[in-house]
Design an enzyme around this catalytic site. Sequence first.
Site, mmCIF file in Angstrom:
data_model
loop_
_atom_site.group_PDB
_atom_site.id
_atom_site.type_symbol
_atom_site.label_atom_id
_atom_site.label_comp_id
_atom_site.label_asym_id
_atom_site.label_seq_id
_atom_site.Cartn_x
_atom_site.Cartn_y
_atom_site.Cartn_z
ATOM 1 N N THR A 75 0.838 -1.205 0.000
ATOM 2 C CA THR A 75 0.000 0.000 0.000
ATOM 3 C C THR A 75 0.870 1.252 0.000
ATOM 4 O OG1 THR A 75 -1.767 -1.169 1.157
ATOM 5 C CG2 THR A 75 -1.807 1.241 1.261
ATOM 6 N N ASN A 158 -5.581 -10.107 -7.405
ATOM 7 C CA ASN A 158 -5.650 -10.773 -6.111
ATOM 8 C C ASN A 158 -6.942 -11.556 -5.903
ATOM 9 O OD1 ASN A 158 -6.247 -7.829 -6.140
ATOM 10 N ND2 ASN A 158 -7.195 -8.271 -4.167
ATOM 11 N N GLN A 186 0.816 -10.081 -5.863
ATOM 12 C CA GLN A 186 0.319 -11.464 -5.989
ATOM 13 C C GLN A 186 1.102 -12.257 -7.034
ATOM 14 O OE1 GLN A 186 -2.105 -12.898 -4.125
ATOM 15 N NE2 GLN A 186 -2.844 -11.073 -3.059
ATOM 16 N N SER A 206 5.015 -7.264 -1.344
ATOM 17 C CA SER A 206 4.707 -7.193 0.083
ATOM 18 C C SER A 206 5.163 -8.464 0.794
ATOM 19 C CB SER A 206 3.198 -7.018 0.248
ATOM 20 O OG SER A 206 2.851 -7.035 1.613
ATOM 21 N N HIS A 208 4.100 -10.012 3.542
ATOM 22 C CA HIS A 208 3.143 -10.984 4.100
ATOM 23 C C HIS A 208 2.371 -11.767 3.053
ATOM 24 C CE1 HIS A 208 -0.909 -8.926 3.845
ATOM 25 N NE2 HIS A 208 -0.137 -7.887 3.615
ATOM 26 N N THR A 247 13.400 5.304 10.146
ATOM 27 C CA THR A 247 14.363 4.271 10.544
ATOM 28 C C THR A 247 13.944 2.922 9.980
ATOM 29 O OG1 THR A 247 14.879 5.477 12.560
ATOM 30 C CG2 THR A 247 15.407 3.129 12.546
ATOM 31 N N CYS A 333 -10.582 -7.480 1.898
ATOM 32 C CA CYS A 333 -10.724 -6.087 2.322
ATOM 33 C C CYS A 333 -12.161 -5.620 2.199
ATOM 34 C CB CYS A 333 -9.849 -5.186 1.475
ATOM 35 S SG CYS A 333 -8.225 -5.861 1.199
HETATM 36 C C1 LIG Z 1 -2.346 -7.382 -0.349
HETATM 37 C C2 LIG Z 1 -2.277 -6.562 -1.566
HETATM 38 C C3 LIG Z 1 -1.940 -5.192 -1.503
HETATM 39 C C4 LIG Z 1 -1.685 -4.489 -0.198
HETATM 40 O O1 LIG Z 1 -0.471 -4.929 0.363
HETATM 41 P P1 LIG Z 1 -0.069 -4.517 1.864
HETATM 42 O O2 LIG Z 1 1.381 -4.907 1.931
HETATM 43 O O3 LIG Z 1 -0.916 -5.341 2.747
HETATM 44 O O4 LIG Z 1 -0.266 -3.060 2.003
HETATM 45 C C5 LIG Z 1 -1.872 -4.500 -2.683
HETATM 46 N N1 LIG Z 1 -2.108 -5.087 -3.863
HETATM 47 C C6 LIG Z 1 -2.426 -6.395 -3.965
HETATM 48 C C7 LIG Z 1 -2.670 -6.995 -5.304
HETATM 49 C C8 LIG Z 1 -2.523 -7.166 -2.823
HETATM 50 O O5 LIG Z 1 -2.848 -8.454 -2.926
#
Ligand SMILES: *Cc1c(COP(=O)(O)O)cnc(C)c1O
Length: 409
Positions: A75, A158, A186, A206, A208, A247, A333
């Site tokens: 994000t 996603n 993704q 990202s 996670h 930081t 979401c």
């Molecule tokens: C999860 C996701 C995001 C957001 O990622 P965050 O690291 O949670 O902010 C943006 N774009 C796609 C396609 C996602 O699957």
Amino acid sequence: MKNKPIYLDYQATTPCDPRVFAIMAPYFTEVFGNAASRSHAYGWEAEDAVSKARAQVANALGATEKEIIFTSGSTEAINLALKGVVDMYGKKDAACPGHIVTSLAEHKAVLDTCKHLETQGVEVTYLKPDRTGRHSAAQVAEALRDDTLLVAIMWVNNEVGSINPIEDIGKLCKERGVLFFSDATQAVGKIPIDVEAAGVDLLCLSGHKVYGPKGVGALYVRRRKPRVRLVAQMDGGGHERGMRSGTLNVPAIVGLGAACELAVQELDKDRAHSRALRDRFEKIIFENLDHVHINGDPEHRVDLCSNLSFSYVEGESLIMGISGLAVSSGSACTSASLEPSHVLMSMGVGDELAHSSIRFGFGRFATDSDVDEAAKETIAAVKKLRELSPLYEMVQEGIDLSTVTWTAH
Ligand SMILES: *Cc1c(COP(=O)(O)O)cnc(C)c1O
């Protein structure tokens, strides 16, 4: 938590791989230095760890280390890319600073950033994806204008897992001298990524979503052909080449690096695993249920994703009927609201099928028995709901619903 449901929501987030966590752990305690401390060993140690992670992330993208900016996730990377480009390259003091081309099927992080930019006069074209959730380069070409600053098209969707023809769109953008941003959140760890071959100028990922920690991600910013410059969106100590002050979150960055390295090493294994589970799942579903539709492109689809719509059942009842499964209806979401998925609606799936859609994700730690249990629960729930459906009964009796005249009472 008692009786935790089976986790099949790998597009929403992934657990941190224990191998990644083990590598991160010392950076919370013994190795705690500030990577910006240049005057002592604590800082150097932290900086070395960050450098290594930067190389690992760059390697996963076919990029160079200087092209990687660490952020708090996708994000933030998306906000920095889109706003940073407009602030750097947009016409100053003009009613319209410039034009952006994006897709109605993008993640909210892109759509809402575009909405924000529109309040500042930026004009945005939201392309409608085809029935499978994809965009052709020809469609993007038609939307380009003389004042187009940026094209923002995601690599992999996603919700439905569709893979866009990123190399074609990248080539077009190069030819037309327009910057190209792709949300690859993704895509990393699901398909090979090479920013050079793809002609991508900016890209986000990202932690996670790739078996790394939450709260960390990266923005790739091209340095050659062309050299992309951004206006920072956060003021402060000038970290990350001045593009993202703050930081550095060293343990999370170490985790992101390790997760990216694993994603590269295990790409083939992860893909084969996901593919086998998904094939097993869809085979059982289609053998036992009729009137099931795959959302997305059956061919150009990442291996872990199965987004299915079940005709003649009501979506919310279905989700309640499969409470033993952790899955999403539409995107995680938006599943708090009863709005049908904006992605499925943009694809023209239709209200009813959009409402009865479930996204299953078969990631690294899912097993055959998870799949069998998920299929069993889904089949039972759909059958039970259909028994209560007068529409389904009519279809079973051979009545063509499209010929029925409905009257309101
Ligand atoms: C999860 C996701 C995001 C957001 O990622 P965050 O690291 O949670 O902010 C943006 N774009 C796609 C396609 C996602 O699957």
